[in-house]
Design a protein around this motif. Structure first.
Motif, PDB file in Angstrom:
ATOM      1  N   ARG A 124     -14.498  85.462  97.805  1.00 46.49           N
ATOM      2  CA  ARG A 124     -13.663  86.036  98.779  1.00 46.49           C
ATOM      3  C   ARG A 124     -12.130  85.488  98.518  1.00 46.49           C
TER       4      ARG A 124
ATOM      5  N   PHE B  63     -19.853  87.472  95.632  1.00 50.70           N
ATOM      6  CA  PHE B  63     -20.405  88.858  96.404  1.00 50.70           C
ATOM      7  C   PHE B  63     -22.064  88.935  96.283  1.00 50.70           C
TER       8      PHE B  63
ATOM      9  N   GLU C 277     -24.798  89.072  99.171  1.00 48.04           N
ATOM     10  CA  GLU C 277     -25.518  90.588  99.203  1.00 48.04           C
ATOM     11  C   GLU C 277     -27.040  90.233  99.130  1.00 48.04           C
TER      12      GLU C 277
ATOM     13  N   GLU D  31     -19.354  96.150 103.663  1.00 49.15           N
ATOM     14  CA  GLU D  31     -19.195  95.660 102.402  1.00 49.15           C
ATOM     15  C   GLU D  31     -20.288  95.524 101.474  1.00 49.15           C
ATOM     16  N   TYR D  32     -21.695  95.247 101.743  1.00 51.16           N
ATOM     17  CA  TYR D  32     -22.752  95.153 100.958  1.00 51.16           C
ATOM     18  C   TYR D  32     -23.527  96.503 100.611  1.00 51.16           C
TER      19      TYR D  32
END
Ligand code: MG
Length: 382
Positions: free
Chosen positions: A21, A152, A156, A175-176
């Motif tokens: 991020r 990420f 995830e 977003e996943y």
């Protein structure tokens, strides 16, 4: 960072990571997944696993697994499988080390009690989503950003390793790629978790004298086959040694099957790349049907004879009662919460704040608080 030539095309390649991020400069000696693994190991939530129940709350033996030693076993098994399948070992190890970090005190009964308390406030408790809150918000170690700022793929994997969340129900997780399958590195974790606890809980259950060798042999066919092999090879050793040797073979059989069957499914499907894995209709990491049936048999046996046994009922009831009473207490007396939690009230609402506070506690810590607040001790803590 150098490319990873030994990885299969269907593996997650760190240089193609969707990143963090808050962007960070690369490290000269560790790739991003290795750094994420190290961030987990150095987190407070990871250290607290040492004092969270796996199965046994009352520590009548120093040999029982805690959630920390269980986690290390899952990591060991996962690395072996990842290497055999040419998956990204750094990512798999990170996902294994973080997989139970969102568990509240008192194991599954604690989780159930917390979820029950949250339902009364129109919300839920889910340990995977809680794990995400821990790594994104509660761990405060870096001056430049909140949380651990994990890649990420690790975030995830935290939410998608054990089950699928529907995009309609969880729009905040959009977003996943909720409609897609997770990478194989994440798919493995739920299965290695089962290999680890289905064997370890037989071991600890026998150590606790709650499970008997004859009933394990009678009801778990995979164990029985391994035990017979051991008896044929080593007639003069103790039952204890035969049990240990058979259990080790049972674990090895499940690991080997998972490697070989996943390899077979990859070949059959024609899946070549990570994108193929993500868009395949089902998860490709799987046991063969025969071993899967035996896995389910072992799990059922443990559920009936150990997890839901009369002997464990008092410890589970104590855990649920403590969580229920303390949850109610803090909802009614929010001023008794630590200042940091009170500050969250306005944005998160009282139920989520109390839930976060309780979920982060170790067994010892919550027992101590309960004694302090109620003047009552619960259970036999040895
Ligand atoms: Mg686990």
């Amino acid at each position: 960072m150098p490319a990873s030539p030994r990885l299969a095309d269907y593996a997650v390649h760190v240089e193609q990571s969707r990143g963090r991020r808050y962007p960070e400069a690369p490290h000269p000696y560790r790739d991003d997944f290795q750094r994420d693994r190290d961030r987990i190991i150095h987190s407070r939530a990871f250290r607290r696993l040492e004092n969270k129940t796996q199965v046994f709350t009352n520590r009548i033996s120093d040999h029982f697994r805690t959630r920390l030693t269980h986690t290390i076993e899952v990591a060991q098994i996962s690395r072996t499988i990842a290497a055999a399948l040419q998956l990204n070992e750094g990512l798999v190890e990170t996902l294994a080390l973080v997989h139970d970090i969102g568990h509240p005190p008192f194991g599954h009964s604690g989780e159930r009690a917390l979820d029950l308390a949250m339902r009364k406030h129109g919300a839920r408790f889910d340990h995977n989503l809680h794990a995400l809150r821990i790594v994104e918000r509660f761990e405060q170690r870096y001056a430049s950003h909140p949380g651990l700022n994990l890649t990420f793929e690790v975030r995830e994997g935290i939410i998608k390793h054990s089950h699928d969340y529907s995009p309609e129900e969880y729009p905040e997780l959009a977003e996943y790629f909720l409609a897609q399958r997770p990478p194989l590195e994440a798919q493995l974790i739920d299965l290695t978790d089962e290999i680890a606890y289905n064997t370890a809980d037989l071991d600890d259950g026998r150590e606790a004298r709650l499970l008997r060798l004859d009933e394990i042999r009678r009801e778990i066919s995979l164990f029985e086959r391994c035990f017979r092999q051991v008896e044929a090879e080593f007639s003069n050793v103790s039952d204890k040694l035969k049990f240990n040797e058979a259990l080790k073979r049972m674990l090895d059989r499940m690991v080997t099957d998972l490697i070989e069957n996943t390899r077979h499914r990859l070949r059959e499907s024609g899946v070549k790349t990570l994108e193929d894995v993500r868009h395949w209709s089902v998860r490709l990491a799987a046991f063969s049907p025969g071993v899967d049936a035996e896995r389910a048999q072992a799990k059922r046996f443990l559920s009936e004879h150990l997890y839901h046994s009369e002997s464990l009922r008092p410890q589970k009831a104590d855990g649920e009662k403590i969580i229920h009473e303390l949850f109610t207490y803090w909802i009614e007396h929010p001023a008794a919460l630590p200042a940091g939690y009170q500050a969250q009230m306005a944005t998160e609402g009282p139920a989520r704040v109390v839930c976060d506070y309780i979920a982060g506690m170790t067994d010892n810590y919550i027992l101590g608080l309960y004694r302090k607040l109620t003047g009552r001790a619960v259970g036999k803590q040895s």
